[in-house]
Design an enzyme around this catalytic site. Structure first.
Site, short mmCIF file in Angstrom:
data_model
loop_
_atom_site.label_atom_id
_atom_site.label_comp_id
_atom_site.label_asym_id
_atom_site.label_seq_id
_atom_site.Cartn_x
_atom_site.Cartn_y
_atom_site.Cartn_z
N LEU A 307 0.82 -1.21 0.00
CA LEU A 307 0.00 0.00 0.00
C LEU A 307 0.85 1.25 0.00
CD1 LEU A 307 -2.69 -1.03 2.65
CD2 LEU A 307 -3.00 -0.89 0.18
N GLY A 311 9.38 5.90 6.04
CA GLY A 311 10.61 5.84 6.81
C GLY A 311 10.65 4.71 7.80
N LYS A 314 7.48 -0.83 5.05
CA LYS A 314 6.44 -0.99 4.05
C LYS A 314 5.11 -1.35 4.71
CE LYS A 314 9.73 -2.63 0.55
NZ LYS A 314 10.12 -3.77 -0.31
N VAL A 315 4.03 -0.99 4.04
CA VAL A 315 2.68 -1.31 4.51
C VAL A 315 2.02 -2.19 3.46
CG1 VAL A 315 0.46 -0.43 5.29
CG2 VAL A 315 2.55 0.89 5.73
N ASP A 428 6.00 13.53 12.30
CA ASP A 428 5.90 13.48 10.84
C ASP A 428 4.46 13.70 10.41
OD1 ASP A 428 6.80 13.32 8.24
OD2 ASP A 428 6.88 11.14 8.17
#
EC number: 2.7.11.1
Length: 624
Positions: A307, A311, A314-315, A428
């Site tokens: 998806l 930083g 990964k998703v 962030d």
């Protein structure tokens, strides 16, 4: 003659029905006005609650649906005192009742049990006394029940165990007594939900009830030590409070582990224990997944299911065995001895941050080589993707939705700063980290993944985390982050919402414009070209005064000095219409007399355009 008779009857009927409709329409307003009269409001946050107005949807701190029914009352942290009123039970469509962090006293009205659409009841950090009403067991849609830090007494109603939707329960720091129910939804809650109630007993606590056999609370799960092989030297630290029995058992049967190790596919870089030896571990409603479950859910972390990348790792999109969709974040980090304890501690802290506008952590997976977090899948993606990557077939975010996103994300960040202990600094904040649920409600994601901020101290990091264009100048130059770091990032996110543009975009150089969004916006404001700021996708379907207000909030949030930026709680109030005019006027007066603000050069960032240029009191009001 007959027609005349019918006309007379019609007039009489209208005279009867119109007052009845007015009474029905004003019932919710009357209920809220009754609440106002029973509360002491030293800061005049309820000043807009005018009983002469039929529709309470125009009042601050009240949210309505499209049918003009009240669905949310948000009066948290408003310095209110007094008592609640039974008339609150007339708000039949209410979903969120937020009265936390006040000085409200008296008993909790049993009429709250009539609010059968209620999803969240937050009365914590007040002075409520008396019992928890048994009628709260009628709230079958309730997901969040937080009554902690009051002076409630009596037993915990067994009716609450019937609320199967309940995800978060906090009754800690009261004077409750008797046995803690252990059936139904209560079977999943840990002693932390009932802590600091000295007279409570039973399996939900660490204290057995009189006459009951003594019991020991189940130890937390202790992950196994990986099988050693040539070239391997990994080891794991013990989980705090864990016992060595599980590890000893595994060492007693090393053949099983070794056989499993030999069966692994050569290309896999995972280490897990067999499913039958990895029991489900729940922290409240937080589930510990086996690595195998998540491998199956994501098709062994297939690239086609990615998806996004960030930083932290990964998703992946995944589908669990029960059919539910999840987002699995596979973290990338260096493994250090004792890292398991730190990871579990941070996971527990993240799981305690539960708010309508925060992405709820559903579960986690921890092995000697893997750290994974499992979240609900957000079908509508992020604000960034909706602004800049939407398919042509999908409509853009309309102005009303953008306003809701601004307020919802502000509420989520305010909760992280003011209601988490230790407070959580996001570090962030950007449009890509504001997700959208099925109702396009803003959900702040990726919080808690950076180091947690201690309650009192400013956190100093060796590496600045964040995204170019969103990083506050003081964080970039000193490495020190605070709540005001997030406020700056939030202000930039507001500008993204208004303009539809990226916070940092080299493509703007083609038109001799600033690459930094903040400087580009300030340049257009100096030239009084407000219409050039607004996202063309809106096609002029917006309200000028609301755009101006949002720009004002954004500029207040992105001031060069962190001490001059508002807190997120103040931002929420300004977005709700409380105090923005005064704050903006004060800022303009300061800017008139202030000389050009010059910050020292940023470390390793000579290319960055200074985003603290004086606007010379830009006027954002009046005709254009």
């Amino acid at each position: 003659m007959a027609a005349h008779r019918w006309a007379v009857w019609a007039v009489l009927l209208l005279r009867l029905l119109v007052p009845a409709a007015r009474v029905l329409a004003n019932m919710e307003g009357d209920a809220l006005h009754s609440l106002r009269t029973n509360l002491v409001d030293p800061n005049n946050v309820l000043q807009s609650w005018d009983p002469t107005l039929v529709n309470p949807c125009t009042w601050f701190h009240v949210t309505c649906n499209n049918d003009n029914s009240v669905i949310r009352v948000d009066l948290g942290n408003a310095a209110l005192s007094g008592t609640l009123v039974p008339q609150l039970g007339q708000l039949k469509n209410l979903q969120y009742l937020e009265l936390y962090s006040n000085n409200i006293s008296g008993t909790i009205p049993s009429e709250l049990g009539n609010l059968t659409n209620l999803v969240s009841l937050d009365l914590y950090l007040n002075n409520f006394t008396g019992p928890i009403p048994d009628s709260l067991g009628n709230l079958l849609k309730l997901r969040f029940l937080r009554l902690n830090n009051n002076s409630l007494s009596g037993s915990i109603p067994k009716s609450l165990t019937a609320i199967t939707a309940l995800q978060v329960l906090d009754l800690s720091n009261n004077n409750l007594s008797g046995e803690v129910p252990s059936t139904g939804s209560f079977s999943l809650f840990t002693p932390i939900s009932f802590a600091n109630n000295p007279s409570l007993c039973g399996p939900g606590t660490t204290k057995p009830c009189p006459g009951a056999p003594p019991f020991s609370p189940p130890p937390p799960y202790n992950p196994p030590t990986p099988v050693q092989s040539p070239g391997s030297s990994s080891s794991t630290g013990a989980i705090a409070g864990g016992v060595a029995a599980g590890a000893a058992l595994l060492f007693a049967i090393p053949a099983i582990g070794f056989a499993w190790y030999r069966r692994r596919k050569p290309q896999e870089h995972f280490f897990d224990v067999p499913a039958e030896e990895d029991p489900e571990v729940h922290l409240g409603q937080l589930k510990r997944f086996s690595l195998r479950e998540l491998q199956v859910a994501t098709d062994t972390f297939s690239n086609k299911n990615i998806l996004g990348r960030g930083g932290f790792g990964k998703v992946y999109k995944g589908r669990l065995a029960d059919g539910s969709l999840v987002a699995v974040k596979r973290l990338k980090e260096e493994r250090t001895p004792g890292g398991e304890l730190q990871f579990q501690t941070e996971v527990e802290m993240i799981s305690m941050a539960v708010h309508r506008n925060l992405l709820r952590l559903r579960g986690f997976c921890m092995t000697p080589t893997e750290r994974l977090l499992v979240y609900p899948y957000m079908a509508n993606g992020s604000v960034a993707s909706r602004l800049r990557e939407r398919p042509p077939s999908e409509p853009p975010l309309d102005w009303r939705t953008r306003r809701r996103i601004a307020l919802g994300s502000a509420r989520g960040l305010s909760y992280l700063h003011d209601h988490c202990d230790p407070k959580i600094i996001h570090r962030d904040v950007k449009a890509a980290n504001i997700l959208l649920d099925e109702d396009f409600e803003a959900v702040v994601g990726d919080f808690g993944l950076a180091k947690l901020m201690d309650y009192k101290d400013t956190h100093v990091t060796t590496a600045v985390r964040g995204t170019i264009g969103h990083i506050a100048p003081e964080y970039l130059s000193t490495g020190k982050s605070s709540e005001k770091t997030d406020v700056f990032g939030y202000g930039i996110m507001l500008l993204e919402l208004i303009t539809g543009q990226r916070a940092f975009d080299l493509a703007r150089l083609a038109n001799d414009d600033d690459v930094m969004l903040l400087d580009w916006v300030k340049g257009l404001l100096k030239e009084k070209r407000l219409e050039m700021l607004v996202d063309p996708d809106l096609q002029s379907n917006y309200i000028d005064v609301e755009v101006e207000s949002l720009i004002q909030v954004a500029l207040l949030c992105t001031q060069g000095s962190p001490t001059e930026r508002p807190k997120m709680a103040e931002v929420v109030r300004m977005l709700e219409g409380d105090g923005l005019a005064e704050r903006w006027e004060e800022w303009q007066k300061i800017e008139v007399v202030r000389q050009e603000v010059e910050l020292g050069p940023h470390r390793n960032s000579e290319w960055i355009v200074d985003s603290t240029d004086n606007l010379h009191a830009v006027e954002l009001s009046g005709p254009r």
